[in-house]
Design a protein around this motif. Structure first.
Motif, PDB file in Angstrom:
ATOM      1  N   THR A 182       3.943   2.684   5.834  1.00 16.08           N
ATOM      2  CA  THR A 182       4.935   2.230   6.803  1.00 16.08           C
ATOM      3  C   THR A 182       4.267   1.856   8.114  1.00 16.08           C
ATOM      4  OG1 THR A 182       5.316   4.496   7.543  1.00 16.08           O
ATOM      5  CG2 THR A 182       6.795   3.642   5.853  1.00 16.08           C
ATOM      6  N   THR A 183       4.910   0.955   8.834  1.00 14.20           N
ATOM      7  CA  THR A 183       4.477   0.540  10.161  1.00 14.20           C
ATOM      8  C   THR A 183       5.679   0.703  11.082  1.00 14.20           C
ATOM      9  OG1 THR A 183       2.960  -1.046   9.179  1.00 14.20           O
ATOM     10  CG2 THR A 183       3.479  -1.345  11.509  1.00 14.20           C
ATOM     11  N   ALA A 184       5.481   1.370  12.223  1.00 16.61           N
ATOM     12  CA  ALA A 184       6.584   1.651  13.138  1.00 16.61           C
ATOM     13  C   ALA A 184       7.347   0.379  13.491  1.00 16.61           C
ATOM     14  CB  ALA A 184       6.056   2.319  14.408  1.00 16.61           C
ATOM     15  N   GLY A 185       8.651   0.432  13.335  1.00 14.07           N
ATOM     16  CA  GLY A 185       9.513  -0.682  13.697  1.00 14.07           C
ATOM     17  C   GLY A 185       9.511  -1.850  12.732  1.00 14.07           C
ATOM     18  N   VAL A 186       8.687  -1.788  11.687  1.00 13.01           N
ATOM     19  CA  VAL A 186       8.577  -2.909  10.750  1.00 13.01           C
ATOM     20  C   VAL A 186       9.080  -2.528   9.363  1.00 13.01           C
ATOM     21  CG1 VAL A 186       6.968  -4.503   9.649  1.00 13.01           C
ATOM     22  CG2 VAL A 186       6.638  -3.859  12.031  1.00 13.01           C
ATOM     23  N   GLY A 187       8.916  -1.287   8.965  1.00 11.99           N
ATOM     24  CA  GLY A 187       9.264  -0.847   7.618  1.00 11.99           C
ATOM     25  C   GLY A 187       8.014  -0.660   6.792  1.00 11.99           C
ATOM     26  N   GLY A 188       8.120  -0.823   5.500  1.00 13.75           N
ATOM     27  CA  GLY A 188       6.940  -0.640   4.658  1.00 13.75           C
ATOM     28  C   GLY A 188       7.301  -0.688   3.192  1.00 13.75           C
ATOM     29  N   THR A 189       6.529   0.060   2.380  1.00  8.14           N
ATOM     30  CA  THR A 189       6.749   0.099   0.939  1.00  8.14           C
ATOM     31  C   THR A 189       6.621   1.525   0.424  1.00  8.14           C
ATOM     32  OG1 THR A 189       4.407  -0.298   0.483  1.00  8.14           O
ATOM     33  CG2 THR A 189       5.854  -2.234   0.558  1.00  8.14           C
ATOM     34  N   ALA A 190       7.257   1.767  -0.703  1.00  8.56           N
ATOM     35  CA  ALA A 190       7.097   3.028  -1.427  1.00  8.56           C
ATOM     36  C   ALA A 190       6.681   2.674  -2.846  1.00  8.56           C
ATOM     37  CB  ALA A 190       8.405   3.814  -1.448  1.00  8.56           C
ATOM     38  N   GLN A 191       5.548   3.208  -3.272  1.00  9.50           N
ATOM     39  CA  GLN A 191       5.086   3.022  -4.650  1.00  9.50           C
ATOM     40  C   GLN A 191       5.360   4.327  -5.384  1.00  9.50           C
ATOM     41  OE1 GLN A 191       0.981   1.951  -5.150  1.00  9.50           O
ATOM     42  NE2 GLN A 191       1.096   2.043  -7.357  1.00  9.50           N
ATOM     43  N   ILE A 192       6.188   4.254  -6.431  1.00 10.94           N
ATOM     44  CA  ILE A 192       6.581   5.439  -7.191  1.00 10.94           C
ATOM     45  C   ILE A 192       6.019   5.309  -8.600  1.00 10.94           C
ATOM     46  CG2 ILE A 192       8.530   6.807  -8.024  1.00 10.94           C
ATOM     47  CD1 ILE A 192      10.146   5.503  -5.676  1.00 10.94           C
ATOM     48  N   THR A 193       5.079   6.196  -8.939  1.00 13.98           N
ATOM     49  CA  THR A 193       4.451   6.191 -10.255  1.00 13.98           C
ATOM     50  C   THR A 193       4.988   7.386 -11.042  1.00 13.98           C
ATOM     51  OG1 THR A 193       2.451   5.231  -9.292  1.00 13.98           O
ATOM     52  CG2 THR A 193       2.252   6.193 -11.497  1.00 13.98           C
ATOM     53  N   SER A 194       5.631   7.112 -12.170  1.00 12.12           N
ATOM     54  CA  SER A 194       6.236   8.158 -12.997  1.00 12.12           C
ATOM     55  C   SER A 194       5.536   8.205 -14.346  1.00 12.12           C
ATOM     56  CB  SER A 194       7.719   7.855 -13.221  1.00 12.12           C
ATOM     57  OG  SER A 194       8.382   7.660 -11.986  1.00 12.12           O
ATOM     58  N   THR A 195       5.152   9.423 -14.779  1.00 12.55           N
ATOM     59  CA  THR A 195       4.455   9.604 -16.050  1.00 12.55           C
ATOM     60  C   THR A 195       5.117  10.727 -16.836  1.00 12.55           C
ATOM     61  OG1 THR A 195       2.365   8.931 -15.031  1.00 12.55           O
ATOM     62  CG2 THR A 195       2.226  10.108 -17.130  1.00 12.55           C
ATOM     63  N   LEU A 196       5.521  10.443 -18.074  1.00  8.04           N
ATOM     64  CA  LEU A 196       6.088  11.485 -18.921  1.00  8.04           C
ATOM     65  C   LEU A 196       4.963  12.335 -19.500  1.00  8.04           C
ATOM     66  CD1 LEU A 196       8.938   9.681 -20.903  1.00  8.04           C
ATOM     67  CD2 LEU A 196       9.140  11.233 -18.966  1.00  8.04           C
ATOM     68  N   ILE A 197       5.216  13.646 -19.589  1.00 11.06           N
ATOM     69  CA  ILE A 197       4.229  14.575 -20.130  1.00 11.06           C
ATOM     70  C   ILE A 197       4.907  15.437 -21.195  1.00 11.06           C
ATOM     71  CG2 ILE A 197       2.672  16.491 -19.584  1.00 11.06           C
ATOM     72  CD1 ILE A 197       2.611  15.340 -16.709  1.00 11.06           C
ATOM     73  N   GLY A 198       4.396  15.370 -22.420  1.00  9.68           N
ATOM     74  CA  GLY A 198       4.916  16.216 -23.506  1.00  9.68           C
ATOM     75  C   GLY A 198       6.413  16.122 -23.683  1.00  9.68           C
ATOM     76  N   THR A 199       6.948  14.935 -23.622  1.00  8.83           N
ATOM     77  CA  THR A 199       8.397  14.769 -23.694  1.00  8.83           C
ATOM     78  C   THR A 199       8.819  14.353 -25.099  1.00  8.83           C
ATOM     79  OG1 THR A 199       8.429  14.167 -21.359  1.00  8.83           O
ATOM     80  CG2 THR A 199      10.360  13.592 -22.644  1.00  8.83           C
ATOM     81  N   THR A 200       9.713  15.156 -25.685  1.00 11.49           N
ATOM     82  CA  THR A 200      10.227  14.877 -27.019  1.00 11.49           C
ATOM     83  C   THR A 200      11.744  14.984 -26.994  1.00 11.49           C
ATOM     84  OG1 THR A 200      10.034  17.188 -27.678  1.00 11.49           O
ATOM     85  CG2 THR A 200       8.159  15.747 -28.186  1.00 11.49           C
ATOM     86  N   GLY A 201      12.358  14.542 -28.079  1.00 12.90           N
ATOM     87  CA  GLY A 201      13.805  14.632 -28.181  1.00 12.90           C
ATOM     88  C   GLY A 201      14.237  14.904 -29.603  1.00 12.90           C
ATOM     89  N   THR A 202      15.451  15.432 -29.724  1.00  5.65           N
ATOM     90  CA  THR A 202      16.041  15.700 -31.023  1.00  5.65           C
ATOM     91  C   THR A 202      17.374  14.980 -31.086  1.00  5.65           C
ATOM     92  OG1 THR A 202      15.015  17.878 -31.050  1.00  5.65           O
ATOM     93  CG2 THR A 202      16.818  17.510 -32.603  1.00  5.65           C
TER      94      THR A 202
END
Length: 184
Positions: free
Chosen positions: A78-98
């Motif tokens: 972010t830059t004061a008064g200008v805004g910015g960006t958010a980088q969101i990195t999501s990683t699944l770990i050991g995720t299963t389903g039934t």
């Protein structure tokens, strides 16, 4: 005509006089206009690992009870008064389903990176639904199960609280039904 030694002696006093004149010449006053200081981007980051436990429902498929965890890494610039960006990195770990109807086992895997623009005073939370892969059947593939290619799905909603200065606050994740990405 003077000899070579006389010419060298004559140029020394002239050089000294020229240097003295430069030192005594008036120096212009400093400019009265100032250049604004360059705004620097401020970087904040946070990494959390959260448990997942809930029912994932997508159109045309059986409901799947999903368990596992997700690692979320958030980096804001972010830059004061200008805004910015958010980088969101999501990683699944050991995720299963039934499967709730058939009892079939599914595996979910992958990493998704979402980049969101932040206004000068961000409205929080920033929400993303990362795209992951759903595998059926899980490894190992044993007959009579068919080999089905991985199916991209969005089973999780990630919320990140970002302050006006880019500081990363609370990060949450929950299993949801198939939904379009709120911020494509």
């Amino acid at each position: 005509m003077p000899g070579p030694g006389r010419l060298a002696r004559a140029t020394v006093p002239i050089g000294l006089v020229a240097a003295a004149l430069c030192l005594t010449a008036p120096v212009p006053a400093a400019a009265t206009t100032t250049v604004p200081a360059a705004r620097l981007a401020v970087v904040h980051s946070r990494i959390v690992q959260l448990p997942l436990d809930g029912t994932f429902e997508e159109a045309g498929a059986e409901p799947i009870h999903l368990t596992g965890s997700i690692r979320v890494r958030v980096v804001t610039r972010t830059t004061a008064g200008v805004g910015g960006t958010a980088q969101i990195t999501s990683t699944l770990i050991g995720t299963t389903g039934t499967g709730e109807d058939t009892g079939a086992r599914y595996r979910f895997a992958g990493t998704d990176i979402a980049l969101r623009a932040l206004p000068p005073n961000p409205v929080t939370p920033v929400e993303v639904t990362p795209r992951f892969l759903k595998f059926y059947p899980p490894v190992p593939i044993l007959p009579p199960h068919p080999v089905v290619p991985p199916n991209p799905v969005r089973p999780v909603l990630v919320r990140v609280v970002v302050a006006a200065d880019g500081t990363v606050g609370a990060v949450t994740a929950q299993v949801v039904g198939e939904a379009p990405d709120p911020n494509p």
